[in-house]
Structure formats: C-alpha cells, structure tokens
Design a protein around this motif. Structure first.
Motif, mmCIF file in Angstrom:
data_model
loop_
_atom_site.group_PDB
_atom_site.id
_atom_site.type_symbol
_atom_site.label_atom_id
_atom_site.label_comp_id
_atom_site.label_asym_id
_atom_site.label_seq_id
_atom_site.Cartn_x
_atom_site.Cartn_y
_atom_site.Cartn_z
ATOM 1 N N GLU A 48 -0.895 55.532 -17.277
ATOM 2 C CA GLU A 48 -0.448 54.586 -18.307
ATOM 3 C C GLU A 48 0.588 55.206 -19.242
ATOM 4 O O GLU A 48 1.303 54.485 -19.938
ATOM 5 C CB GLU A 48 -1.643 54.063 -19.099
ATOM 6 C CG GLU A 48 -2.548 53.152 -18.280
ATOM 7 C CD GLU A 48 -3.634 52.502 -19.113
ATOM 8 O OE1 GLU A 48 -3.537 52.540 -20.356
ATOM 9 O OE2 GLU A 48 -4.579 51.967 -18.520
ATOM 10 N N LYS A 91 -1.622 48.019 -16.549
ATOM 11 C CA LYS A 91 -0.750 48.587 -17.573
ATOM 12 C C LYS A 91 0.242 49.599 -17.013
ATOM 13 O O LYS A 91 1.102 50.086 -17.739
ATOM 14 C CB LYS A 91 -1.591 49.245 -18.669
ATOM 15 C CG LYS A 91 -2.445 48.270 -19.475
ATOM 16 C CD LYS A 91 -3.219 48.987 -20.563
ATOM 17 C CE LYS A 91 -4.051 48.028 -21.384
ATOM 18 N NZ LYS A 91 -4.818 48.711 -22.457
ATOM 19 N N HIS A 148 6.865 51.024 -19.020
ATOM 20 C CA HIS A 148 6.324 50.917 -20.374
ATOM 21 C C HIS A 148 6.828 52.022 -21.298
ATOM 22 O O HIS A 148 6.696 51.916 -22.522
ATOM 23 C CB HIS A 148 4.794 50.940 -20.338
ATOM 24 C CG HIS A 148 4.188 49.626 -19.923
ATOM 25 N ND1 HIS A 148 4.472 48.448 -20.564
ATOM 26 C CD2 HIS A 148 3.326 49.317 -18.929
ATOM 27 C CE1 HIS A 148 3.799 47.461 -19.983
ATOM 28 N NE2 HIS A 148 3.103 47.957 -18.983
ATOM 29 N N HIS A 161 8.107 43.082 -14.626
ATOM 30 C CA HIS A 161 7.384 42.208 -15.556
ATOM 31 C C HIS A 161 7.074 40.854 -14.920
ATOM 32 O O HIS A 161 6.028 40.259 -15.204
ATOM 33 C CB HIS A 161 8.193 42.025 -16.842
ATOM 34 C CG HIS A 161 8.097 43.177 -17.787
ATOM 35 N ND1 HIS A 161 6.978 43.416 -18.564
ATOM 36 C CD2 HIS A 161 8.976 44.169 -18.077
ATOM 37 C CE1 HIS A 161 7.177 44.493 -19.301
ATOM 38 N NE2 HIS A 161 8.367 44.974 -19.034
#
Length: 258
Positions: A47, A117, A138, A179
């Motif tokens: 993550e 995530k 991210h 996304h």
C-alpha cells in the motif's frame, strides 16, 4: 524527512538525495542500494509502494529495486513482474478478471495492477523485453514534464520528487485507467453486497456492463480451458452454453459423444 523513506540506500547516496529532495530513478544504480532481501517469498508494504525498478535484460540475471514509503529501498532477486504476480496471486483478484474488466470498459494493454488500495502501472523506465518498471499510483501527487525528452518529474505525496523515463500524457492516461478498473471493481462489489442484503427494498437488476462482464469472464475462461484440452468449439456455441449455465438452464452434459 521520513527516515524510513531512504532506508536501504548507501550512506553517500542517501545524503545526496536528502540534500536535493529528489531521487533520479533514471540514474539509480544497483550499487546505490545496499539492502538486499534474499528469497522469492517477500513481505512488503504494497500500500506504500512508490516504485519497482527493473534492472533485468534479456538472458541476463540482475536484481530488481523496490522503493516503498514505509520501508525504503531494497534489492531482490525476483523480477519486477514476478513481484507483482506474487501479490496478485495472494489477493482476491486475478489477471483474468482485470483483463475482462479492461475489455468491458475499453482499456488497452498494458493492464494496470489493481488490488484494493494497491494500484500500479507499467512505465517506460528501464523497459527491456518483457521486463518493466512499475509506478505506485497512490504515491503520486503531481506530474511535470522536464526539459529533457521522455523525462517526468513526479511529486510524491511523501513530499519528495522522483524522476523517471516516460511522458506525462502516457502516465496520466494509465493512472486514469487504473482508477477506472478500481471503480468497476467497487461497483461489482457493491452490487454483490446489495443482492445479498436481506433488508433492501427488493431485487435490483445489474447494470448491463456488469452482466456483460460476468458473461465475458466465464466465457473467456471456458474457451481457454476447452481449447487447452484440444477440443474445437465455436465461440458462439460456447457463449450460448455459458449464458445457459449462468442462468441455470440446460444443465445436462453435452458433446460427450464427440
């Protein structure tokens, strides 16, 4: 600065990076990373993934460098794709499902890695043959073109800059596609919860693209499985059988005498 962010780099290189607040991944060498983790079953914080840099070349064996925000840098003997596939195999999604999602929503190759995530995209940095580098989606705050061709300066959420070989337009497109895959996964998950919650007001038929996904998912898997056995079947016939089975129709065995 977060000390863990640059953990694993050699002392001299770490000092030079901290001074300018930037890691130029186009110039990073294996010798700049002193931390090595042996084996092929790695525990890492996916993550907080920032970058996986490929150092492999065709018919050559080199290490791969991984950079995460919470665990710094390390080298591994695994390939970059091998690392990603290991994480995928440990999760609830698989490449067949992501490929089917991409077909339904119109996303071209190369596919993003999307698992909750954790999202990553293949980049042009140090690409060689079938070996790629991967950028953690991210981790990215902003993208900026550099004066040099095919160089992008990435502002990371951790406050540091990274430089890679690529184009802003391409990276932006691939990040958007990642996304989109995530949104589809969430949409599918939400629909499944809705259908299995006894307190809702009634049955809600799935959206057309969710139904298309389900048929494509099982049809493509069935075709691959059948053709692996050497059995020849028309795609249209396989699609009819797949839809019948999904709708609990025509459950009798067929083609046993062929």
């Amino acid at each position: 600065m977060n000390n863990a962010l640059l953990y694993g780099l050699t002392e001299d290189y770490r000092a030079s990076v901290a001074k300018i607040g930037e890691v130029d991944l186009t110039k990073l060498q294996l010798t700049n990373v002193e931390r090595f983790i042996p084996g092929t079953n790695l525990e890492m914080d996916w993550e907080s993934l920032i970058f996986i840099k490929n150092f492999r070349r065709t018919n050559e064996r080199h290490n791969t460098v991984v950079w995460t925000e919470k665990d710094g840098f390390f080298r591994t003997e695994m390939t970059s794709d091998g690392l990603v596939n290991q994480r995928m195999n440990a999760g609830t999604q698989n490449w067949h499902e992501i490929q089917t999602i991409a077909e339904v929503i119109g996303i071209p190759m190369p596919l993003p890695f999307v698992l909750g995530k954790t999202m990553a995209i293949k980049t042009s940095e140090n690409k060689s043959g079938n070996h790629f580098s991967w950028l953690g989606v991210h981790a990215v705050s902003n993208l900026n073109e550099m004066s040099k061709d095919n160089r992008v300066r990435i502002l990371l959420h951790c406050g540091m800059n990274a430089v890679i070989e690529d184009r802003v337009s391409r990276l932006s497109k691939k990040m958007f596609e990642a996304h989109e895959v995530l949104r589809f996964q969430q949409e599918r998950h939400a629909f499944a919860i809705q259908q299995n919650t006894p307190v809702h007001g009634g049955y809600y038929p799935p959206q057309a693209r969710l139904m298309e996904f389900e048929v494509r998912l099982y049809l493509s898997f069935a075709l691959k499985l059948i053709r692996k056995t050497g059995f020849d079947i028309r795609a249209s016939e396989a699609e009819k059988l797949t839809v019948d089975i999904l709708h609990n129709k025509n459950q009798r065995l067929e083609h046993l005498d062929d």
